[in-house]
Enzyme design. Structure first.
Site, short mmCIF file in Angstrom:
data_model
loop_
_atom_site.label_atom_id
_atom_site.label_comp_id
_atom_site.label_asym_id
_atom_site.label_seq_id
_atom_site.Cartn_x
_atom_site.Cartn_y
_atom_site.Cartn_z
N LYS A 66 0.85 -1.20 0.00
CA LYS A 66 0.00 0.00 0.00
C LYS A 66 0.88 1.25 0.00
O LYS A 66 1.89 1.30 0.70
CB LYS A 66 -0.92 -0.02 1.23
CG LYS A 66 -1.95 1.09 1.27
CD LYS A 66 -2.85 0.91 2.49
CE LYS A 66 -3.91 1.99 2.59
NZ LYS A 66 -4.80 1.80 3.76
N SER A 141 -9.56 1.76 2.92
CA SER A 141 -8.73 2.50 1.99
C SER A 141 -7.68 1.63 1.28
O SER A 141 -7.01 2.10 0.36
CB SER A 141 -8.01 3.63 2.74
OG SER A 141 -7.15 3.11 3.73
N SER A 165 -9.70 -0.58 7.27
CA SER A 165 -9.21 -0.39 5.90
C SER A 165 -8.48 -1.58 5.30
O SER A 165 -8.18 -1.57 4.11
CB SER A 165 -8.30 0.84 5.83
OG SER A 165 -9.06 2.01 6.01
#
Length: 471
Positions: A66, A141, A165
């Protein structure tokens, strides 16, 4: 092919790290233009693979990271225009540990800006699409990481979980996502959103792969004062016999769910009973209010953490000769959702409102944690949906409050610092449905043991790669 299977083939000399990297790099080039999981692809990965010692424990395993987890010399943006050209001079501990074992960072994945969102539509660059239905969101996210794993653009991925997330996109994309106990994985190198809630977490398509990743990245770190001195024993735990367990189904998670989620929950309860668990309904009274506290505490911490982006130290700097004009124009590059949360956080911390909002939210957090501790005297694990429904359409949550409600079932684990695992448990109209298990503080390994038993009992019926496999 799953990560632990690739690992075995590399160890046996059936395939080289270079060949693995070539296959995944080509797959990304072929499929990612339609999914937009990656913000940056590591074009130097073939050279890195060529130089690897195949005897290393994770030699040649590609990992998608990420883009709020820093990687030395590789662009790290946090999904924001403020860090669009940022090349970190240091490495996140989790990434450094993976590289030391021979893993390859195949690329950096898309996310809601600074981790603020539940759909990966709030990225400053572009939205990511769900591989099961490209007209729908992958969740957020950590949506880019979830899509990378679900579409087998990488067998493993790292995400971050502040209020769900890792788990919410895992549920929307039909994979596993673990939010570890706070402190099990070092936060060093994770770009901060809300420091008391943030936690790096692994994402994978099987429990064995999740254990492989957790053994590699967890453990104490002198660079993170909040890291725990707990030795990782995840793969070892999967070899141990499953104890007799008491499972509590959280009453507050039983209403308002879609038919597919409701059906998956009922079927999962039957599976767990078949495994010899005692299953009963329990109440966590404060859970429905956890969302309210989260959206006070997380923005409060964000308003402090994001104050560093003022154009004076790093990241984008607006042109100008007057200090406050430079700061103002630099921060104008924040996206709308980030600005909204900074304003909320600044308000709840302001003089005259601190005790009314922030102080009461902290008191609520202590109560929520105390209730969880009391529940774990009564049961060993808690079961509830990860989300009330499967993935929603792109643009389907224009109201910010509706988007915030997507975190209804996930924020409790972050506020209480508990480990929580989302696992694939069914489908609704062809879209994955996920459920989650909460465990007591520090009992992360138990979550994986139970999930593996569920995976075997259901014969991997809920694990599906919509675009086929790389190998």
């Amino acid at each position: 092919m799953l990560a632990h299977e690739i690992r075995a083939k590399v160890a046996q000399g059936e395939v080289s790290p270079l060949e693995v990297a070539q296959v995944y790099l080509e797959r990304i080039r072929s499929l990612d233009p339609g999914l937009r999981a990656f913000l940056t692809v590591n074009e130097g990965v073939l050279e890195e693979a060529r130089a690897l010692d195949p005897r290393l424990p994770l030699a040649g395993l590609p990992v998608a990271v990420k883009d709020n987890i820093v990687t030395r010399g590789m662009r790290t943006t946090a999904g924001s225009r403020l860090l669009e050209g940022f090349l970190p001079p240091y490495e996140a501990t989790a990434v450094a540990r993976l590289k030391a074992l021979g893993a390859l960072v195949i690329g950096k994945t898309n996310l809601d800006e600074f981790g603020m969102g539940s759909s990966t539509e709030y990225s400053a660059f572009f939205p990511t699409r769900n591989p099961f239905d490209p007209t729908r969101v992958p969740g957020g996210s950590s949506g880019g990481s979830a899509v990378a794993v679900a579409a087998d653009l990488a067998p493993l991925a790292l995400g971050s979980d502040t209020g769900g997330s890792v788990r919410q996109p895992a549920a929307f994309c039909g994979i596993y996502g673990l939010k570890p106990t706070y402190g099990r994985v070092s936060r060093y190198g994770l770009i901060a959103y809300a420091s008391s809630l943030d936690q790096i977490g692994p994402m994978a398509r099987s429990v064995q792969d999740l254990a492989l990743l957790m053994d590699a990245i967890s453990g104490p770190d002198p660079l993170d004062a909040t890291s725990l001195d707990l030795r990782p024993r995840f793969q070892e735990a999967l070899e141990a016999p499953l104890p007799s367990l008491r499972l509590g189904v959280v009453r507050e998670g039983l209403s308002g769910n879609s038919p597919g989620v409701e059906g998956a929950l009922q079927e999962a309860m039957a599976v767990f009973r078949g495994l010899g668990f005692s299953v009963k309904e329990v109440s966590w009274p404060s859970l429905p209010l956890a969302l309210n506290a989260y959206y006070i505490l997380a923005p409060a911490e964000a308003s402090s953490n994001l104050a560093r982006y003022d154009g004076t130290l790093y990241g984008f700097r607006a042109e100008g000769e007057e200090l406050w004009r430079v700061v103002e124009e630099t921060r104008a590059r924040f996206g709308l959702e980030v600005k909204r949360r900074i304003l909320v956080g600044t308000f709840v911390l302001s003089s005259g409102y601190y005790e009314a909002y922030y102080g009461r939210a902290q008191a609520f957090r202590r109560r929520l944690k105390a209730e969880a501790q009391a529940l774990f005297q009564e049961v060993d694990l808690l079961l509830l949906p990860t989300t009330p429904h499967p993935a929603f359409p792109l643009g389907g949550r224009p109201d910010p409050l509706a988007m915030y409600r997507e975190d209804l079932y996930t924020v409790g684990a972050n506020l209480a610092g508990l480990p929580a695992l989302s696992f694939p448990a069914g489908f609704e109209d062809g879209l994955p449905v996920g459920l989650q298990l909460f465990a007591p503080w520090g009992r992360d390994e138990l979550l994986l043991q139970v999930a593996l038993a569920f995976e075997k009992a259901t014969d991997r019926a809920f694990l599906r790669t919509p675009l086929g496999e790389a190998f």
